[in-house]
Scaffold this active site. Structure first.
Site, PDB file in Angstrom:
ATOM      1  N   LYS A  28       0.796  -1.227   0.000  1.00 56.60           N
ATOM      2  CA  LYS A  28       0.000   0.000   0.000  1.00 56.60           C
ATOM      3  C   LYS A  28       0.832   1.283   0.000  1.00 56.60           C
ATOM      4  O   LYS A  28       0.458   2.275   0.610  1.00 56.60           O
ATOM      5  CB  LYS A  28      -0.993   0.012   1.173  1.00 56.60           C
ATOM      6  N   LYS A  40     -15.179  -2.735   0.140  1.00 48.89           N
ATOM      7  CA  LYS A  40     -13.810  -2.837  -0.372  1.00 48.89           C
ATOM      8  C   LYS A  40     -12.906  -1.818   0.306  1.00 48.89           C
ATOM      9  O   LYS A  40     -13.346  -0.740   0.723  1.00 48.89           O
ATOM     10  CB  LYS A  40     -13.789  -2.611  -1.886  1.00 48.89           C
ATOM     11  N   ASP A  41     -11.618  -2.162   0.386  1.00 43.44           N
ATOM     12  CA  ASP A  41     -10.629  -1.306   1.038  1.00 43.44           C
ATOM     13  C   ASP A  41     -10.643   0.110   0.468  1.00 43.44           C
ATOM     14  O   ASP A  41     -10.863   0.318  -0.726  1.00 43.44           O
ATOM     15  CB  ASP A  41      -9.215  -1.876   0.840  1.00 43.44           C
ATOM     16  N   LYS A  42     -10.345   1.067   1.345  1.00 41.41           N
ATOM     17  CA  LYS A  42     -10.217   2.454   0.892  1.00 41.41           C
ATOM     18  C   LYS A  42      -8.888   2.673   0.185  1.00 41.41           C
ATOM     19  O   LYS A  42      -8.846   3.222  -0.920  1.00 41.41           O
ATOM     20  CB  LYS A  42     -10.335   3.411   2.072  1.00 41.41           C
ATOM     21  N   LYS A  62     -13.016   2.370  -8.099  1.00 44.01           N
ATOM     22  CA  LYS A  62     -12.651   3.464  -7.198  1.00 44.01           C
ATOM     23  C   LYS A  62     -11.183   3.392  -6.789  1.00 44.01           C
ATOM     24  O   LYS A  62     -10.560   2.323  -6.830  1.00 44.01           O
ATOM     25  CB  LYS A  62     -13.549   3.476  -5.957  1.00 44.01           C
TER      26      LYS A  62
END
Length: 386
Positions: A8, A66-68, A37
């Site tokens: 990340k 879903k993950d940001k 996104k």
């Protein structure tokens, strides 16, 4: 957290593609849109769609969160004819708006077709992940490839990941602990401040004054009610039901992780890896009874689903005693929500198509598919031993 020094760095390092359980046709009662996104959570995107397009929030169907901090692809449904555009892009330029310029945070929806029923939570086959591991130092490689082979052979423990513990503000601090004791005032102070500060900031007026810039409207209403003398139990019910339910989910997920971790610790050769809030996770390195472990399910409390495994029964009793949990609270209602409810979850996950798709001296890119409810961050903790 050490794990995030390896993943990340940018959202493009963590790509998630939803695998839907959905039939798309040329006609139907609902329109299906692809939601793509970046740097935006699912709930945030759905709220923005509702606000800017003036669509009732409850009419937007989606199957998973879903993950940001990722680039994600998932599906949403709307009643047919709600939106006439084939594609709409949303960008954050200090505030969310409809536009074409790509910003750090943005998302878009694209019409795909129609279906006869709306999406609801859980209606997916799983998620496909493409994750780039960076800072892949020479000292990591032997450990990485050893753990990679272990996961290929035996899967990995199905712990709940850190995303499940959003309501935990400090170590071993769960709002539900206080609710189970009937102490709503302390529960609310823990919710707003975390355990470490509840004896430092004592008045509701001070809490409101300090936190006001960051509060949601319902939180402001709650604190104003307490300041006026509203009983804490009634004030607690001002919190949206989905948030109140999450307090129960967080605590029961913590218990599940303890049950599974202790089972692995007592039964298999293992490694110990740090987790959030100074908790520990245990990952097996060898498994002699893989078929048994593959079929093992861990109950959330063992009330409706008592485990057959004698070691697991013993572990659950031991942890309930340590956590001072009264069986009388099982499946009861507190503040409008059912608490300490039972269920089962598989002890391990076997990732599909788990492979390395590229590598350099400093980076490795992985690809794999996980079923609904499994956490990629847990697989990565096992793989990287961080």
């Amino acid at each position: 957290m050490k794990l995030y020094s390896h993943i990340k760095k940018a959202p493009e390092y963590f790509i998630v593609e939803e695998l839907p359980r959905l039939e798309i046709a040329s006609d139907g009662k609902y329109d299906v849109f692809l939601l793509q996104k970046r740097n935006t959570s699912t709930l945030e995107a759905v709220r923005i769609i509702s606000k800017l397009l003036k669509i009732p929030l409850k009419t937007i169907g989606f199957a998973g969160l879903k993950d940001k901090y990722a680039v994600t692809t998932q599906y949403i449904t709307l009643p047919s004819g709600t939106i006439s555009e084939e594609e709409i892009q949303f960008v954050n330029n200090g505030r969310w708006q409809i536009g074409k310029e790509r910003k750090n945070s943005f998302f878009k929806i694209k019409f795909l077709g129609r279906t006869n029923r709306p999406l609801s939570l859980g209606e997916i086959e799983g998620n496909k992940f493409t994750i780039k591991v960076r800072n892949f130092e020479k000292s990591m490689r032997e450990k990485f490839y050893r753990n990679f082979q272990t996961i290929k052979l035996y899967g990995f423990p199905n712990y709940f990941g850190e995303q499940r513990f959003g309501s935990v503000k400090s170590r071993d601090d769960f709002v539900l602990r206080y609710l189970l004791k009937g102490n709503f005032e302390e529960a609310l102070k823990v919710y707003f401040l975390g355990k470490e500060k509840i004896n430092v900031i004592t008045s509701w007026q001070n809490i409101y004054k300090i936190l006001k810039p960051t509060l949601e409207e319902y939180e402001k209403d709650l604190l104003k009610g307490l300041i006026r003398g509203l009983p804490a139990e009634k004030a607690f019910r001002i919190l949206p039901k989905n948030i109140r339910i999450m307090f129960n989910f967080a605590f029961q997920s913590y218990l599940f992780n303890r049950f599974l971790g202790e089972y692995i610790k007592q039964k298999y050769p293992h490694i110990q890896i740090p987790f959030i809030n100074n908790w520990k996770l245990y990952f097996y390195t060898e498994v002699e009874d893989f078929e048994k472990l593959k079929g093992l399910k861990i109950p959330y409390i063992g009330y409706e689903f008592p485990p057959e495994d004698p070691l697991l029964r013993k572990i659950i009793r031991k942890i309930f005693k340590e956590e001072k949990i009264d069986p009388a609270t099982f499946n009861t209602e507190i503040a409008g929500i059912k608490v300490m409810t039972d269920g089962e979850r598989k002890a391990i996950v076997i990732p599909k198509n788990f492979k390395i798709i590229s590598k350099t001296k400093k980076e490795v890119t992985l690809e794999f598919i996980l079923p609904l409810g499994a956490y990629a961050t847990i697989l990565l903790r096992n793989l990287l031993a961080v």
